[in-house]
Design a protein around this motif. Structure first.
Motif, PDB file in Angstrom:
ATOM      1  N   PRO A 305       0.821  -1.218   0.000  1.00 29.89           N
ATOM      2  CA  PRO A 305       0.000   0.000   0.000  1.00 29.89           C
ATOM      3  C   PRO A 305       0.854   1.266   0.000  1.00 29.89           C
ATOM      4  N   ASP A 306       0.402   2.319  -0.708  1.00 33.34           N
ATOM      5  CA  ASP A 306       1.126   3.595  -0.702  1.00 33.34           C
ATOM      6  C   ASP A 306       0.849   4.329   0.614  1.00 33.34           C
ATOM      7  N   PHE A 307       1.511   5.469   0.794  1.00 30.05           N
ATOM      8  CA  PHE A 307       1.447   6.190   2.066  1.00 30.05           C
ATOM      9  C   PHE A 307       0.008   6.558   2.439  1.00 30.05           C
ATOM     10  N   GLU A 308      -0.749   7.116   1.472  1.00 28.29           N
ATOM     11  CA  GLU A 308      -2.123   7.537   1.763  1.00 28.29           C
ATOM     12  C   GLU A 308      -2.994   6.361   2.193  1.00 28.29           C
ATOM     13  N   THR A 309      -2.804   5.221   1.506  1.00 24.02           N
ATOM     14  CA  THR A 309      -3.589   4.032   1.864  1.00 24.02           C
ATOM     15  C   THR A 309      -3.196   3.530   3.252  1.00 24.02           C
ATOM     16  N   ARG A 310      -1.898   3.585   3.552  1.00 21.79           N
ATOM     17  CA  ARG A 310      -1.441   3.124   4.883  1.00 21.79           C
ATOM     18  C   ARG A 310      -2.052   3.989   5.990  1.00 21.79           C
ATOM     19  N   SER A 312      -4.905   5.622   5.794  1.00 17.66           N
ATOM     20  CA  SER A 312      -6.344   5.268   5.848  1.00 17.66           C
ATOM     21  C   SER A 312      -6.563   3.958   6.599  1.00 17.66           C
ATOM     22  N   ILE A 313      -5.689   2.981   6.360  1.00 14.78           N
ATOM     23  CA  ILE A 313      -5.798   1.676   7.031  1.00 14.78           C
ATOM     24  C   ILE A 313      -5.658   1.846   8.544  1.00 14.78           C
ATOM     25  N   LEU A 314      -4.661   2.652   8.961  1.00 12.50           N
ATOM     26  CA  LEU A 314      -4.438   2.863  10.394  1.00 12.50           C
ATOM     27  C   LEU A 314      -5.622   3.597  11.033  1.00 12.50           C
ATOM     28  N   LYS A 315      -6.127   4.610  10.344  1.00  7.99           N
ATOM     29  CA  LYS A 315      -7.272   5.360  10.897  1.00  7.99           C
ATOM     30  C   LYS A 315      -8.502   4.465  11.022  1.00  7.99           C
ATOM     31  N   GLU A 331       0.834   9.255  11.060  1.00  8.62           N
ATOM     32  CA  GLU A 331       1.647   9.471   9.866  1.00  8.62           C
ATOM     33  C   GLU A 331       3.069   8.952  10.047  1.00  8.62           C
ATOM     34  N   TYR A 332       3.611   9.081  11.263  1.00  7.24           N
ATOM     35  CA  TYR A 332       4.956   8.568  11.538  1.00  7.24           C
ATOM     36  C   TYR A 332       5.012   7.047  11.330  1.00  7.24           C
ATOM     37  N   VAL A 333       4.017   6.348  11.892  1.00  9.41           N
ATOM     38  CA  VAL A 333       3.967   4.885  11.748  1.00  9.41           C
ATOM     39  C   VAL A 333       3.801   4.512  10.266  1.00  9.41           C
TER      40      VAL A 333
END
Length: 475
Positions: A305-310, A312-315, A331-333
């Motif tokens: 997954p790209d940064f934006e997807t990552r 979204s997944i965490l949120k 965002e750090y994670v």
């Protein structure tokens, strides 16, 4: 009006249809055909002995009521079983077995395949001692499309999954093969497809199973001489979902039986969904005829997954767990864990746990400590090519020499070490390891692993080789 076998059976079916679930009717009665009516005995043809035993076990009462209603108290029922041998011989092979009496309803001459003499029930998912008419889907309802977040890395696979769920067996995505690395959501998406189909089409028989469990069931069926019953069980599934199909690699018997099951399902408009850790073109030790079928439909890759997807997944994960976390920490994670979804969620769970257990506030410093530990403890997967390079460099030889047929002791030992580490650090089968390291067979790889174990415990110098190379591969 003359009474025929077909008219009697049609009347029986009308009665049965009104008294059982639609899915059960479709599965167990639609495939039956009336053959003849002689001396108040109705002969019906069923697909296999498995079918006959299931009817006798679960539907004998309703069969008795419906038939006596049509033909009176002296009614008899004759089962004719002619399951075609799909493995070359097109002629049915049969033998007679003694009749069994159930009051006025009798099952008389039953033609059964010669290699199926065991009286046990054949649903591979039935637990001994527990009666289970319904075929359980084995699906996890927690895996849904709602919590499978879309991004550039998974858009094709997710969209194809939604299309299949909307019209199983009715799209060009049959089979749908979802492939990608560890922890990217293959299993989640496969379950989501099945769960959505069950919601939309409750009458359809959906089954999720891992390729490993499928293989074990097949081995058990062969041991018990129930191969045809095993095949028939899978042929009545409407939507078959097989996870980690690469596990079939090198297992020729299981591949053969799956080939015939796949053909039957595909030809009858049933849906097949497969997952794999690699694309069909990269699968080793899978028969070409099976690989060609995997390519009939759509192969959709799940990528990292790209940064934006990552983010979204965490949120989404935090929202589902009812936890709040500052944006900068999320965002750090997401910036520092890029490999896969499983590791991403694992890191956030560790962060929440550390904060709760130690009563610490979730800060960037705490996130940094957790992420560093997490990334450090996450082993990267080592390829067989990389292992061969490390071993060759260590012994100062090129890879061609390592793979050569020479029997010189130091080269043989280097080759054996490469095979040993390939088994230790990769998920490849013995056959796959052998084919990539000098085109050897699985027995040679097995021998190499045993030799390395033996020499490590008896030869001090050899043990140093193992330790040195292990350090290089573990960096």
């Amino acid at each position: 009006m003359s009474v025929t076998a077909q008219s009697v059976w049609n009347n029986c079916l009308e009665f049965i249809k009104d008294n059982i679930q639609p899915q059960a009717y479709k599965t167990w009665f639609e495939p039956i055909s009336a053959v003849k009516l002689t001396d108040n005995a109705l002969s019906i043809q069923v697909p296999s002995k498995f079918f006959y035993e299931w009817l006798e076990e679960h539907y004998v009462k309703i069969l008795k009521v419906s038939l006596t209603k049509e033909l009176g108290e002296t009614a008899k029922l004759v089962y004719i079983i002619k399951m075609e041998n799909t493995y070359g011989n097109k002629q049915p092979f049969t033998e007679k077995i003694p009749s069994s009496n159930r009051g006025a309803l009798k099952s008389q001459d039953v033609d059964v395949p010669l290699n199926n003499k065991s009286p046990e029930l054949r649903n591979p998912f039935v637990i001994p001692g527990i009666r289970n008419v319904k075929i359980e889907s084995q699906l996890n309802p927690n895996y849904s499309f709602e919590n499978f977040l879309e991004g550039d890395s998974n858009r094709l696979a997710r969209s194809a999954g939604l299309a299949v769920a909307a019209k199983p067996g009715g799209t060009s995505f049959n089979p749908l093969l979802i492939f990608g690395g560890v922890g990217l959501g293959k299993t989640h998406l496969a379950h989501a497809i099945g769960v959505d189909i069950k919601d939309k089409y409750p009458e359809k028989t959906v089954l999720y199973i891992s390729a490993e469990k499928f293989t074990q069931q097949y081995i058990d069926a062969v041991k018990k001489n129930n191969r045809n019953d095993f095949i028939h069980f899978y042929q009545i599934i409407d939507v078959l979902i097989i996870d980690d199909v690469q596990f079939l690699s090198g297992k020729t018997g299981t591949q053969d039986v799956f080939f015939h099951i796949f053909n039957h399902l595909h030809q009858n408009g049933k849906q097949v969904v497969l997952t794999s850790d690699k694309a069909p073109v990269d699968m080793q030790d899978i028969e070409q005829r099976l690989l060609s079928r995997f390519k009939w439909g759509l192969s959709a890759e799940l990528q990292n997954p790209d940064f934006e997807t990552r983010v979204s997944i965490l949120k989404n994960k935090l929202y589902r767990d009812g936890v709040e976390m500052p944006e900068d920490i999320i965002e750090y994670v997401a910036k520092n864990i890029k490999t896969n979804v499983r590791e991403l969620e694992g890191a956030i769970i560790s962060l929440i746990a550390q904060s709760s257990f130690n009563k610490k506030e979730i800060t960037i410093d705490l996130a940094r400590i957790i992420v560093e530990k997490f990334v450090k403890n996450t082993k990267r997967e080592v390829s067989i090519d990389y292992i061969q390079k490390v071993v060759s460099d260590y012994f100062q030889m090129d890879i061609d020499t390592l793979q050569s047929k020479t029997r010189k002791r130091h080269i043989v030992q280097a080759r054996q070490l490469a095979m040993f580490f390939a088994k230790k650090f990769t998920k490849a089968s013995l056959a796959s390891i052998g084919s990539q390291i000098g085109k050897r067979d699985h027995a040679t790889v097995l021998h190499a692993c045993k030799t390395v174990d033996n020499l490590s415990s008896t030869d001090k110098q050899f043990r140093k080789y193992v330790e040195d190379i292990t350090k290089k591969l573990s960096v």
